[in-house]
Design an enzyme around this catalytic site. Sequence first.
Site, PDB file in Angstrom:
ATOM      1  N   SER A   1      36.754 -17.240  -7.925  1.00 22.02           N
ATOM      2  CA  SER A   1      37.391 -17.592  -6.655  1.00 22.02           C
ATOM      3  C   SER A   1      38.663 -16.791  -6.391  1.00 22.02           C
ATOM      4  O   SER A   1      39.298 -16.262  -7.313  1.00 22.02           O
ATOM      5  CB  SER A   1      37.715 -19.090  -6.647  1.00 22.02           C
ATOM      6  OG  SER A   1      36.556 -19.831  -6.903  1.00 22.02           O
TER       7      SER A   1
HETATM    8  C1  LIG Z   1      32.878 -20.383  -6.645  1.00 22.36           C
HETATM    9  S1  LIG Z   1      31.961 -20.487  -8.111  1.00 22.36           S
HETATM   10  C2  LIG Z   1      33.081 -21.225  -9.253  1.00 22.36           C
HETATM   11  C3  LIG Z   1      34.327 -20.429  -9.469  1.00 22.36           C
HETATM   12  C4  LIG Z   1      35.031 -20.723 -10.734  1.00 22.36           C
HETATM   13  N1  LIG Z   1      35.478 -22.089 -10.872  1.00 22.36           N
HETATM   14  C5  LIG Z   1      36.164 -19.765 -11.030  1.00 22.36           C
HETATM   15  O1  LIG Z   1      36.708 -19.885 -12.126  1.00 22.36           O
HETATM   16  O2  LIG Z   1      36.516 -18.896 -10.202  1.00 22.36           O
HETATM   17  C6  LIG Z   1      30.877 -21.833  -7.789  1.00 22.36           C
HETATM   18  C7  LIG Z   1      29.911 -22.129  -8.898  1.00 22.36           C
HETATM   19  O3  LIG Z   1      29.328 -23.385  -8.659  1.00 22.36           O
HETATM   20  C8  LIG Z   1      28.059 -23.367  -9.244  1.00 22.36           C
HETATM   21  N2  LIG Z   1      27.255 -24.494  -8.743  1.00 22.36           N
HETATM   22  C9  LIG Z   1      26.537 -24.609  -7.600  1.00 22.36           C
HETATM   23  N3  LIG Z   1      25.937 -25.812  -7.531  1.00 22.36           N
HETATM   24  C10 LIG Z   1      26.290 -26.469  -8.652  1.00 22.36           C
HETATM   25  C11 LIG Z   1      25.981 -27.754  -9.174  1.00 22.36           C
HETATM   26  N4  LIG Z   1      25.194 -28.620  -8.521  1.00 22.36           N
HETATM   27  N5  LIG Z   1      26.508 -28.102 -10.371  1.00 22.36           N
HETATM   28  C12 LIG Z   1      27.313 -27.240 -11.056  1.00 22.36           C
HETATM   29  N6  LIG Z   1      27.610 -26.006 -10.613  1.00 22.36           N
HETATM   30  C13 LIG Z   1      27.134 -25.632  -9.435  1.00 22.36           C
HETATM   31  C14 LIG Z   1      27.509 -21.986  -8.922  1.00 22.36           C
HETATM   32  O4  LIG Z   1      26.486 -21.611  -9.827  1.00 22.36           O
HETATM   33  C15 LIG Z   1      28.771 -21.134  -9.045  1.00 22.36           C
HETATM   34  O5  LIG Z   1      28.849 -20.495 -10.287  1.00 22.36           O
END
Ligand SMILES: C[S@@+](CC[C@H](N)C(=O)[O-])C[C@H]1O[C@@H](n2cnc3c(N)ncnc32)[C@H](O)[C@@H]1O
Length: 373
Positions: free
Chosen positions: A68
Amino acid sequence: MTGAALLRTALVHHLVSTGTISDPRIAAAFESVPRHVFVPHVPLQLAYADDVVPMKQDEAGVLTSSVSQPSIVALMLQQAAIRPGDRVLEIGSGGYNAALLRELAGPGGTVTTVDIDADVTKRARALLDEAGYGDVVVVCADGEFGVPEGAPYDRIVVTVTAWDIAPAWLRQLRPDGRIVVPLRLRGQTRSIAFDRVGEHLESRSTTMCGFVSMQGVGGHYERQEAGLTFDEDQEEEPHPEDGVLTLRRERRWSGIQALREEPLLDLYLWLASTLPGYCVLSGDDWPWVAAIATADSLAYVSTRPGRDDFHVELGCSGHGPNANVLMDRMLQQLCAWAGKQPTFQVHAVGPELPPGFHIARRHSYITVRWEDC
Ligand SMILES: C[S@@+](CC[C@H](N)C(=O)[O-])C[C@H]1O[C@@H](n2cnc3c(N)ncnc32)[C@H](O)[C@@H]1O
């Protein structure tokens, strides 16, 4: 100092000088965590730019995972107010934010991060180890169900767009806990910090943001109809045929001036709270704009040059046989808004709800209330 350390210090300086970071503990965490380790495929300059780093796309080219944007991460950490010793759950892993959470929770705290995508958790595990955060627990699972093994949590930080507060998150949050979640409401996403108050949640702060969409059982709450986006609970709302925008356009102006650069998302949510048929009009040739629809007509917010270069005047445009009625309603609410600010509550489906505008989700009601500013 190495090149990475110099760039990191410059990023922290930028986040502090713009007011994005005001808590010195968060500034120190940003100074400590080597972001470039978590985005090894991009040059150092990009690793320390205030920008999102895409990590993965699906077959249709839609972004499904990213590291992010630092300013969004910082704003959400400010909202989360992690204390030394906190037990923290992060939903959506990238490694970087988990490392920051680890710094903030300190030696007495714990951090668990969960992601639905095994590629993401495998990479996060390896990179957290490399950066010296081997004690962050990384779990591959659908975050809709939280991670019961690590509960209860003092803080839950959701880093993926959610449409609802999953029951498991409430169950796994301590009675005085806080959850920070990018919640999608009527087509817009805001990171809301909610405190648990008894059996419901009350918002403490909100900030606009954008995240990839939640996958798994908690995903897909929106539907597209003829270029209009409705939420899942608006299934009864009618909409006009595709060609409505080709009908003659009517326009009305309100006399209300808004700053040209000001996002109108609070106004749009006010319109969503007060006008039946609210939806979002968007498309290749259209900006994303608030609208109201009936079976044969459509009205949407418009702007024209305002009293000087910095302002626009708000108004609305309409198409279809009932355009004038819709524009009257919209203008009335444009005038009634007067800069009001929203607060939010979340109640489980069932109990009596407080006054306000209620958005029905699968597991809860989100109540929007408006305060004069
Ligand atoms: C924006 S990224 C996370 C960024 C991260 N926290 C960072 O350190 O920058 C969003 C993540 O959410 C995950 N995601 C989507 N749906 C999800 C779910 N139902 N449960 C867990 N993770 C999920 C995606 O695979 C993706 O890797």
